[in-house]
Scaffold this motif. Structure first.
Motif, PDB file in Angstrom:
ATOM      1  N   GLN A 182       0.812  -1.229   0.000  1.00 61.31           N
ATOM      2  CA  GLN A 182       0.000   0.000   0.000  1.00 61.31           C
ATOM      3  C   GLN A 182       0.841   1.273   0.000  1.00 61.31           C
ATOM      4  N   THR A 187      -3.229   1.225  -3.924  1.00 61.47           N
ATOM      5  CA  THR A 187      -3.975   0.565  -2.848  1.00 61.47           C
ATOM      6  C   THR A 187      -3.890   1.310  -1.515  1.00 61.47           C
ATOM      7  N   ASN A 237      -9.254  -1.889  -5.484  1.00 56.81           N
ATOM      8  CA  ASN A 237      -9.509  -3.172  -4.838  1.00 56.81           C
ATOM      9  C   ASN A 237      -9.227  -4.304  -5.829  1.00 56.81           C
ATOM     10  N   ALA A 293     -11.554  -7.512  -5.604  1.00 54.82           N
ATOM     11  CA  ALA A 293     -12.911  -7.359  -6.131  1.00 54.82           C
ATOM     12  C   ALA A 293     -12.898  -7.303  -7.653  1.00 54.82           C
ATOM     13  N   ARG A 320      -5.876 -13.843  -1.232  1.00 58.44           N
ATOM     14  CA  ARG A 320      -5.118 -12.830  -0.507  1.00 58.44           C
ATOM     15  C   ARG A 320      -4.280 -13.539   0.546  1.00 58.44           C
ATOM     16  N   ALA A 340     -14.720 -10.058  -1.125  1.00 57.41           N
ATOM     17  CA  ALA A 340     -13.715  -9.197  -1.749  1.00 57.41           C
ATOM     18  C   ALA A 340     -13.813  -7.758  -1.250  1.00 57.41           C
ATOM     19  N   GLN A 341     -15.004  -7.411  -0.759  1.00 53.56           N
ATOM     20  CA  GLN A 341     -15.192  -6.033  -0.316  1.00 53.56           C
ATOM     21  C   GLN A 341     -14.912  -5.832   1.161  1.00 53.56           C
ATOM     22  N   PHE A 399     -12.608  -5.175   3.842  1.00 52.98           N
ATOM     23  CA  PHE A 399     -11.258  -4.681   4.089  1.00 52.98           C
ATOM     24  C   PHE A 399     -11.364  -3.495   5.029  1.00 52.98           C
TER      25      PHE A 399
END
Ligand SMILES: Cc1ncc(C[n+]2csc(CCOP(=O)(O)OP(=O)(O)O)c2C)c(N)n1
Ligand code: SF4
Lengths: 562, 283
Positions: B120, B132, B152, B155, B167, B233-234, B236
């Motif tokens: 990130q 990210t 993302n 996603a 991940r 996937a969403q 976080f």
């Protein structure tokens, strides 16, 4: 010697099928034994606009296009209006009877009554043309039958019927157009344009990977690969962009493929970073750069020789390269083959510069002598001592042993950073110097294998025309016209424009009276390069940059004004 | 199994404590579990700290340009069936400069494994925001906080029906090694986005931060359920799932290669007789 050529121009809107008429006619003329030069002029649109397909045909060798028109086939009224100024003394304009032909020597054809359906009009036009040119009907009938065979016997018969009716009509009409002298050639030739010849040169060299992003006028190299290359074992992939195209090709080349990337100026601009990567990692790759006018999107469908500077300087830092610039389809084949071989030999990026004019220009091409091709350099697949294998081992000629990953115990390590002999990143500045010297040492080998320029004409010419790439033919024709006027003239043509060996041309320049560089660009890019490298300055530049090909008439016009 | 020592030990240019070390360890372990000898492995990378990874591993290596790990990897995988192909790079390289290649690679679906060291942040260029980085997170170069929304990758990959989407977390070496093994065995394009602490520049997403949030997906999670994967996937934030998020069955690109193409291309020579007869057809 008078010009015995006939310049046939078919004009109309995009989508009217003028390319079909042109292709059929040009191929028939070639088969009959004539020499041809096809020039295609089209606008950047799919339908409408004004396009032309010009076939200059002659029983004698013809070298380039001509502006003046002998036979104008007008598929619409606009064609007549736009081109009537170019008609020669013997000219004839052929059009449908609905087109106003007043003021021009014309032949009004009743297409509606000759054709059961409008789609047959192309074939009817061919019937009329074959009669006007006194071309044996069999040549066109043969092509019509071959092409429509796929659609079945009925289609063949239908088309042949229209062809015969139109030809008979033309005969009955007594339309006057002087017949061409009979052709002289009886040997077999290929109906092929520059990009096809180029693609075949690469295929003959074993090219088996092509990644591309579509851009006129490079697209037909890729389409030839899709069409023919795949059948020979080539993998063709449309990449997401030119950056991906060249990087993908480099990955494939590293992994054992023989890779080519065709593109045009704007696409090549995106590839530049990858060109440096090829130079640094010493990965063979051939970039076909089909030029069109720039800058930026320029004139997308027209021609220019404007990208020599970009090919010369593309990439950051120094690394060896060679740039080829074929002048004929035969040279397209030879030099594409050569570029593939040299890329492999010197493990550096190699360039083939062509342009829209040559790319789209069909010729009667002498079949390539496949048996005479020099053997291709090949990477090894295995090595005796895998532990001792070093991808970038220093050698006297600068070329390191190239192995392919996965075929033995050896490891092949490549890096875009400066690297050690075994391929790993280094910031040791002594190694940097050693590696840079090693890479640049390959230049000597590349220089020793330069294709020298060709010289044709009078030994000590009053006028020497220098040129490169596709301006070859027009320059030859201009020299011929000069000689007919009693001027001693000659042409020197560069089919390799980088690197240059001054010994190949300075003595020739020295023997000439006045020297002219003929180029299809604004600034005279090769003239500049020669001056930069040798100090030699041409007496005069003859340039063209209106998007149209250089012609003999253009060169003569510029010479006459001096 | 290939002994781990075969993959070598190297001195690195990474900061002590960097998450890259653990990822390197997990990759070696995975290769050993996959029984892939070094000369049968090809790792392509871009540019960045993470992109140096293949130099710290005995393997074939194509360390190319920033953002360009995927095109050479796909080119090599298509050309050469003798090596298992991996691409490995940082999040800036993979999702920023290489964003278009990432999208195209998912569409193309060439069999290969994509390992993204997702810290990130930009490491090698010293602390700029990466695609990210969380929106609003301050960096040295975005002192008022990053203005754009974070990308993302998970996603997007699920949306694209990418055959394998996972991940991992650098500090969970065994778990990560297992994910890489699964990814490499799965036909088609496999993405493993790996959370990687950058001790020098990312002061927000630290080991402690991840430790408090990461949890392993359990046996009760079905990665073949695409709708569930979309939801996962969403996730976080306070909780971050690690493991296989999605497993699909989309047919890989290789199945669509013209059967006349003979791979590996290194041993494919042109059929000159066929070429000659092709040229005849132009007469
Ligand atoms: C074309 C290009 N642009 C910019 C750079 C400079 N650059 C090198 S690494 C990097 C960012 C690396 O960040 P990331 O991919 O997240 O990897 P990390 O270093 O964090 O592992 C940039 C911008 C470059 N090498 N090439
Ligand atoms: S800068 Fe960050 S990512 Fe790079 S090595 Fe140091 S800790 Fe690791």
């Amino acid at each position: 010697m008078p010009d015995s050529s006939v310049n046939i121009v078919i004009g109309g809107e995009a989508g009217q099928g003028l390319v079909t008429v042109g292709d059929f006619l040009a191929k028939a003329l070639m088969r009959a034994g004539y020499e041809i030069v096809v020039t295609q002029d089209y606008q950047s649109r799919i339908r409408g606009g004004h396009n032309t397909y010009a076939v200059r045909v002659s029983p004698e060798p013809v070298y380039g296009p001509r502006e003046t028109i002998d036979l104008l086939v007008a598929l619409n009224a606009e064609t007549v209006a736009l081109h009537k100024g170019q008609l020669t003394a013997k000219a004839l304009a052929v059009a449908d009877e609905s087109v106003d032909l007043s003021g021009v020597p014309g032949l009004a054809v009743p297409f509606k009554s000759l054709c059961p359906k409008p789609i047959f009009e192309n074939i009817a036009a061919l019937g009329v043309l074959s009669r006007l040119l006194c071309l044996d009907a069999a040549w066109l009938e043969g092509i019509v039958s071959e092409v429509f065979a796929r659609k079945g016997e009925e289609a063949v018969a239908g088309n042949l019927k229209v062809f015969a009716a139109a030809r008979a009509w033309a005969e009955a009409s007594g339309a006057g157009f002087s017949c061409m002298p009979p052709p002289m050639r009886t040997d077999k030739r290929l109906f092929m344009h520059g990009n096809e010849a180029l693609a075949f040169g690469a295929l003959a060299a074993g090219a088996n990977f092509c990644s591309y992003y579509p851009m006129t006028p490079a697209t037909s190299v890729a389409s030839t690969f899709v069409d023919k290359g795949t059948k020979l074992g080539m993998l063709v992939e449309q990449a997401e962009d030119e950056i991906a195209a060249i990087n993908m090709a480099l990955g494939a080349s590293y992994a054992g493929a023989k890779a080519v990337v065709p593109t045009s100026g704007g696409g090549f601009a995106l590839m530049v970073e990858g060109v440096s990567l090829a130079g640094m990692t010493e990965t063979p790759i051939v970039i076909v750069l089909a030029q069109r006018p720039g800058p930026a999107t320029g004139l997308p469908t027209r021609t220019e020789q404007g990208d020599l500077n970009m090919a010369l300087y593309a990439g950051h830092g120094d690394f060896p390269r060679a740039i080829y610039a074929p002048g004929t389809p035969e040279q397209c084949f030879e030099l594409a083959y050569r570029a593939m071989n040299q890329a492999e030999k010197w493990q550096s990026p190699m360039f083939v510069l062509t342009d829209q004019y040559l790319a789209d220009s069909y010729r009667a091409v002498v079949p390539f002598d496949l048996a005479a091709l020099e053997p291709m350099a090949e990477p090894a697949l295995t090595c005796d001592d895998p532990a001792g294998y070093r991808r970038y081992a220093d050698t006297p000629c600068g070329v390191s042993p190239r192995l392919i990953p996965g075929f033995g115990e050896h490891l092949v390590v490549l890096d875009s950073d400066e690297h050690t002999a075994d391929g790993h990143i280094t910031e040791d500045l002594t190694v940097r110097i050693q590696m840079m010297d090693k890479r640049m040492r390959k230049t000597e080998g590349i220089v020793s294998s330069i294709v020298p320029p060709t010289f044709e004409g009078d030994e000590k010419p009053d006028i020497l025309l220098a040129c490169w790439g596709s301006t070859y033919g027009p320059a030859l024709e201009a020299a011929q016209i000069l000689r007919e006027r009693g001027v001693r003239a000659a042409v020197i043509h560069f089919s390799q424009v980088y690197p240059l060996n001054p010994d190949h041309f300075l003595p020739v320049f020295a023997k000439a009276g006045r020297t002219f560089m003929v180029e299809g660009n604004h600034s005279g890019q090769l003239a500049q390069l020669i001056r930069q490298q040798t100090g030699y300055a041409f007496d005069q530049l003859i340039t063209r940059y209106d998007g149209l090909p250089v012609t003999a008439a253009h060169i003569m016009d510029r010479l006459d004004r001096l | 199994m290939i002994p781990l020592e075969q993959y070598g030990e190297f001195e690195t240019a990474w900061c002590p404590g960097c998450g890259n070390f653990a990822i390197n360890k997990a990759l070696k372990k995975a290769l050993s579990m996959l029984d892939l000898a070094p000369h049968k492995v090809l790792v392509c990378s871009g540019i960045g700290q993470a992109a140096k990874s293949p130099h710290y591993l005995r393997c074939n290596c194509f360390n190319g340009l920033h953002g360009r790990s995927l095109p050479p990897a796909q080119g090599a995988a298509l050309a050469n069936t003798e090596v298992a192909v991996f691409a490995e790079s940082g999040d800036g390289c993979s999702y920023g400069e290489g964003g278009n290649h990432f999208l195209a690679a998912m569409r193309r679906n060439v069999t290969m494994t994509y390992l993204v060291h997702d810290n990130q942040i930009y490491g090698l260029t010293k602390g700029q925001a990466s695609p990210t980085t969380a929106q609003g997170q301050p960096t040295k170069f975005q002192p008022a906080g990053v203005a754009s929304m974070a990308f993302n990758p998970i996603a997007v990959a699920v949306t694209m029906d990418t055959p394998f989407v996972a991940r991992g977390y650098a500090a969970e070496v065994d778990h990560l090694a297992d994910l890489i093994v699964q990814a490499a065995r799965h036909p088609g394009f496999a993405l493993v986005d790996i959370l990687q602490p950058c001790v020098s520049f990312n002061k927000v997403n630290t080991y402690a931060w991840y430790k408090a949030r990461c949890y392993k997906l359990g046996a009760d999670y079905d990665p073949t359920d695409r709708n569930a994967a979309m939801l996962k996937a969403q996730e976080f934030g306070d909780r971050i799932p690690i493991g296989v998020i999605y497993k699909g069955t989309r047919a890989p690109y290789e199945g669509r290669i013209d059967s006349r193409v003979r791979r590996p291309l290194a041993t494919s020579k042109p059929d000159m007789a066929k070429l000659a007869s092709m040229l005849e057809s132009y007469a």
